[in-house]
Scaffold this active site. Structure first.
Site, PDB file in Angstrom:
ATOM      1  N   GLU A   3       0.848  -1.195   0.000  1.00 51.22           N
ATOM      2  CA  GLU A   3       0.000   0.000   0.000  1.00 51.22           C
ATOM      3  C   GLU A   3       0.881   1.242   0.000  1.00 51.22           C
ATOM      4  O   GLU A   3       2.015   1.218   0.494  1.00 51.22           O
ATOM      5  CB  GLU A   3      -0.921   0.026   1.229  1.00 51.22           C
ATOM      6  CG  GLU A   3      -1.911  -1.132   1.307  1.00 51.22           C
ATOM      7  CD  GLU A   3      -3.060  -1.013   0.313  1.00 51.22           C
ATOM      8  OE1 GLU A   3      -3.160   0.041  -0.357  1.00 51.22           O
ATOM      9  OE2 GLU A   3      -3.843  -1.958   0.197  1.00 51.22           O
ATOM     10  N   CYS A   4       0.335   2.347  -0.538  1.00 57.96           N
ATOM     11  CA  CYS A   4       1.107   3.585  -0.637  1.00 57.96           C
ATOM     12  C   CYS A   4       0.962   4.471   0.594  1.00 57.96           C
ATOM     13  O   CYS A   4       1.655   5.473   0.720  1.00 57.96           O
ATOM     14  CB  CYS A   4       0.675   4.372  -1.862  1.00 57.96           C
ATOM     15  SG  CYS A   4      -1.014   4.997  -1.753  1.00 57.96           S
ATOM     16  N   GLY A   5       0.053   4.123   1.496  1.00 57.06           N
ATOM     17  CA  GLY A   5      -0.140   4.932   2.693  1.00 57.06           C
ATOM     18  C   GLY A   5      -1.514   5.538   2.786  1.00 57.06           C
ATOM     19  O   GLY A   5      -1.990   5.857   3.873  1.00 57.06           O
TER      20      GLY A   5
END
Length: 299
Positions: free
Chosen positions: A260-262
């Site tokens: 995930e990118c955040g």
């Protein structure tokens, strides 16, 4: 579990003892208890995605869609455009332009605008940046290599938070699904993040093949990269094609312990670092003021 509550004791002292939609009493924008949220998820899991969208229109104010124009997000857009419901679906879309998208993705955005002319798209970029040159001047070249957490924050997390704040977003539709693998395997249809934002995943229980079938049946425009072995498309520097035996998102950040990118994490590590730095700064300021007062008060 209450979110964005603005009520106080005086508000609750209405003459009738109750508050209605026309009341001036201040109430939480949206309120769920944990048992209620569990019940709602159990019920929505029995419905088709279109019925989940109908429930959202009835139940959730300030509802938006967030999308990077992946297959699931595109399917949701198409479903909304065809929704036959007493309540008109006026759902606008938030697109985070990291400035590192594939040209094919940006081309798809334009084709989507042509296909769904009534869809209003709000594009958010990294703060203070209009293009890649601006980004690299402000944050350095290849930031995703030198400081991955900071890259995620300035390219995706901060723009998302800014969009939610400026547009007064209370709930968002996302394209996440259990079958995408990684941390999404136990996804619920309705989630609440640590900021109180409601995230709805209408296709959480659909497989990749179901999404593909819907896209084909409804002739939904798609990313040309899908014909080159890509399934989940993000930034060009962190996306690769995948094999049939791999998870759908296996091509994202391949070789790294990351999925995930955040944006969908509780809070990015860089955001927590910033918060810690601000708390430290505030404490130092408080200590300095306190020390100054002590010196001034000394005889």
């Amino acid at each position: 579990m209450a979110f964005r509550s603005r009520s106080n004791s005086s508000d609750r002292e209405a003459e009738s003892g109750y508050a209605s939609g026309s009341s001036t009493a201040s109430l939480p924008d949206i309120y769920f208890t944990r048992p209620h949220l569990k019940f709602v998820n159990a019920q929505l899991a029995k419905l088709e995605p279109v019925d989940v969208l109908r429930w959202c229109l009835t139940s959730l104010p300030q509802l938006w869609q967030t999308s990077a124009f992946g297959l699931t997000g595109l399917a949701i857009m198409d479903m909304i455009s065809k929704l036959d419901y007493a309540i008109k679906p006026n759902i606008e879309l938030i697109f985070l332009d990291t400035l590192y998208h594939f040209p094919q993705t940006l081309d798809l955005v334009e084709r989507v605008k042509e296909r769904y002319p009534s869809l209003k798209i709000h594009t958010y970029k990294p703060e203070g940046c209009e293009n890649t040159a601006d980004f690299e001047q402000n944050f350095g070249e290849r930031l995703w290599e030198s400081n991955e957490d900071r890259y995620d924050y300035v390219a995706k997390v901060e723009p998302a938070q800014r969009a939610y704040r400026e547009l007064d977003v209370k709930a968002v539709l996302t394209g996440r699904r259990k079958s995408q693998g990684g941390k999404r395997g136990d996804l619920d249809i309705i989630e609440i993040d640590d900021q109180g934002l409601i995230k709805v995943n209408p296709l959480a229980n659909w497989s990749f093949k179901q999404v593909q079938a819907y896209i084909k049946e409804n002739d939904v425009p798609t990313n040309d990269l899908l014909d080159q072995g890509y399934r989940s498309v993000g930034d060009w520097h962190s996306t690769q094609p995948v094999t049939d035996s791999e998870d759908e998102r296996a091509g994202r950040w391949k070789g790294r312990n990351k999925s995930e990118c955040g944006i969908h994490n509780k809070k990015s590590r860089y955001a927590m670092f910033l918060q810690e730095q601000e708390e430290k700064r505030q404490q130092e300021l408080s200590d300095a003021i306190h020390q100054g007062l002590k010196i001034e008060a000394a005889p």
